[in-house]
Design an enzyme around this catalytic site. Sequence first.
Site, PDB file in Angstrom:
ATOM      1  N   SER A 181      54.366  55.472  30.612  1.00 59.57           N
ATOM      2  CA  SER A 181      55.390  55.596  30.284  1.00 59.57           C
ATOM      3  C   SER A 181      54.799  56.919  28.944  1.00 59.57           C
ATOM      4  O   SER A 181      56.015  56.338  28.292  1.00 59.57           O
ATOM      5  CB  SER A 181      55.633  53.632  28.827  1.00 59.57           C
ATOM      6  OG  SER A 181      54.332  53.439  28.669  1.00 59.57           O
ATOM      7  N   HIS A 209      60.027  52.597  34.143  1.00 62.74           N
ATOM      8  CA  HIS A 209      60.108  53.762  34.294  1.00 62.74           C
ATOM      9  C   HIS A 209      60.401  54.481  35.644  1.00 62.74           C
ATOM     10  O   HIS A 209      60.487  55.932  35.461  1.00 62.74           O
ATOM     11  CB  HIS A 209      59.082  54.748  33.163  1.00 62.74           C
ATOM     12  CG  HIS A 209      58.450  54.279  32.208  1.00 62.74           C
ATOM     13  ND1 HIS A 209      59.926  55.036  30.863  1.00 62.74           N
ATOM     14  CD2 HIS A 209      57.869  53.564  31.564  1.00 62.74           C
ATOM     15  CE1 HIS A 209      59.301  53.826  29.926  1.00 62.74           C
ATOM     16  NE2 HIS A 209      57.897  53.064  29.707  1.00 62.74           N
ATOM     17  N   LYS A 240      66.564  50.885  30.796  1.00 67.61           N
ATOM     18  CA  LYS A 240      66.028  52.130  30.137  1.00 67.61           C
ATOM     19  C   LYS A 240      67.266  52.587  31.750  1.00 67.61           C
ATOM     20  O   LYS A 240      67.466  52.453  31.209  1.00 67.61           O
ATOM     21  CB  LYS A 240      64.770  52.294  31.067  1.00 67.61           C
ATOM     22  CG  LYS A 240      63.273  51.871  29.583  1.00 67.61           C
ATOM     23  CD  LYS A 240      62.090  51.792  29.861  1.00 67.61           C
ATOM     24  CE  LYS A 240      61.744  51.237  28.311  1.00 67.61           C
ATOM     25  NZ  LYS A 240      60.366  50.348  28.915  1.00 67.61           N
TER      26      LYS A 240
HETATM   27  C1  PLP Z   1      59.088  49.375  28.163  1.00 67.36           C
HETATM   28  C2  PLP Z   1      58.741  49.054  28.921  1.00 67.36           C
HETATM   29  C3  PLP Z   1      58.206  47.899  28.770  1.00 67.36           C
HETATM   30  C4  PLP Z   1      59.055  47.021  28.115  1.00 67.36           C
HETATM   31  O1  PLP Z   1      60.368  46.662  28.854  1.00 67.36           O
HETATM   32  P1  PLP Z   1      61.723  45.849  27.361  1.00 67.36           P
HETATM   33  O2  PLP Z   1      62.486  45.657  28.595  1.00 67.36           O
HETATM   34  O3  PLP Z   1      61.556  47.354  26.395  1.00 67.36           O
HETATM   35  O4  PLP Z   1      61.004  44.911  26.656  1.00 67.36           O
HETATM   36  C5  PLP Z   1      57.588  47.354  30.185  1.00 67.36           C
HETATM   37  N1  PLP Z   1      57.063  48.335  30.596  1.00 67.36           N
HETATM   38  C6  PLP Z   1      56.712  48.961  30.743  1.00 67.36           C
HETATM   39  C7  PLP Z   1      55.893  50.279  31.393  1.00 67.36           C
HETATM   40  C8  PLP Z   1      57.350  50.623  29.908  1.00 67.36           C
HETATM   41  O5  PLP Z   1      57.788  51.186  29.725  1.00 67.36           O
END
Ligand code: PLP
Length: 392
Positions: A181, A209, A240
């Site tokens: 991330s 991602h 995302k």
């Molecule tokens: C953003 C993220 C999460 C958390 O997801 P949300 O739906 O925002 O709670 C989990 N794992 C990774 C790798 C992330 O980047």
Amino acid sequence: MARGPLDWIDGELQRLSTRGLRRALEPLGSAQGPVVEVGGRRLVNLCSNDYLGLAGDPRLRAAAAAAALAEGAGSGASRLVAGDLAIHGRLEAALAALHRAPAALLLNSGYHANAGVPAALVGRDDAIFADVLDHASIVDGALLSRAALVRYRHGDLDELADLLAASRARRRLVITDAVFSMDGDAAPLAGIAELCDRHGAMLYVDEAHAVGVLGPTGAGLAEALGLEARVDVSMGTLGKALGSFGAYVAGEARLRDLLLSRCRTFVFTTALPPAACGATLAALEVLRAEPERRARLGALVARMRAGLAARGFDVARVVAPIFPVVLGGEARALAAAAGLRERGFFVRAIRPPTVPAGTSRLRVALTAGHGPDQVDAFLGALDEVLAALPPA
Ligand SMILES: *Cc1c(COP(=O)(O)O)cnc(C)c1O
């Protein structure tokens, strides 16, 4: 000021400020998009995970509204009580189809998924193997599972092989981010899958991602590498690239069955509201119908990668719209973010504990809504800002 048992917080906040680690919110004056209003100014938004530019898309907004009108503003209860709405089943079928998996189970967020799913799969007699750069939610989920947490150096297959070989755990679970991330690079998934096969370990891949971004149909890194059938637990997020909110696990039907009963972050929480599910269904339709969004994003990623590489930044391994512009100390990262803001770019300084000490950085994220001119303008502004920074 109030006096009492919370007084220690003043000192704690002061210490965070002194170390450049105090966080603050930045309210947007507009909807999510490639340009946003912050502090009364319009800024090019380079810090959103809305990779396909869908969060503000009128079709998703309309689908959210329609789902709320048809099925309610809230779901009223846990799925297992009175909250299992028709739209949850429709969305799970669509997510299973995206991953060509037999089944999928919705979770309320990626954080909920990573916090709760590991504990349903492993316990005290078991071990979790996790890349040191895995997302914080994976670490939290590993701690909640009570399994031994074994961390391996970033992307280091040799170390993972040694650790798996040395493990006497009853069950072994390897968990990796597909795309990391804060670095935008990909896990060596073929090698990891090979090691899991050799050692009978379960493989859990967090595609947060990568879903919507990588793979011929946007199903993520495992799809891009032809490894979908080798992943036991495919976890993805909906907030995302898919522009809405929520998360899921895709995999075998018996995995879903077990999670239904055992995953505490599924059992003990209210189901996702219909609006979020409606928006995601619309996003999946856009993903299918408009592959050119991924192509446009890919071209922007290549342009940014070339521009940052030419400036000496280590971005050769970046596969996703996430660029680490590593500057070192917290103060340098904060100064660079401030300089870019003056020049019209909204970029956040990412500091420990989100990234390792000494690697504070700008995390520059692109979306399909950006244009090549915005990438070029950013690179020009970055040159000016870097020239004015104090030495590392
Ligand atoms: C953003 C993220 C999460 C958390 O997801 P949300 O739906 O925002 O709670 C989990 N794992 C990774 C790798 C992330 O980047």
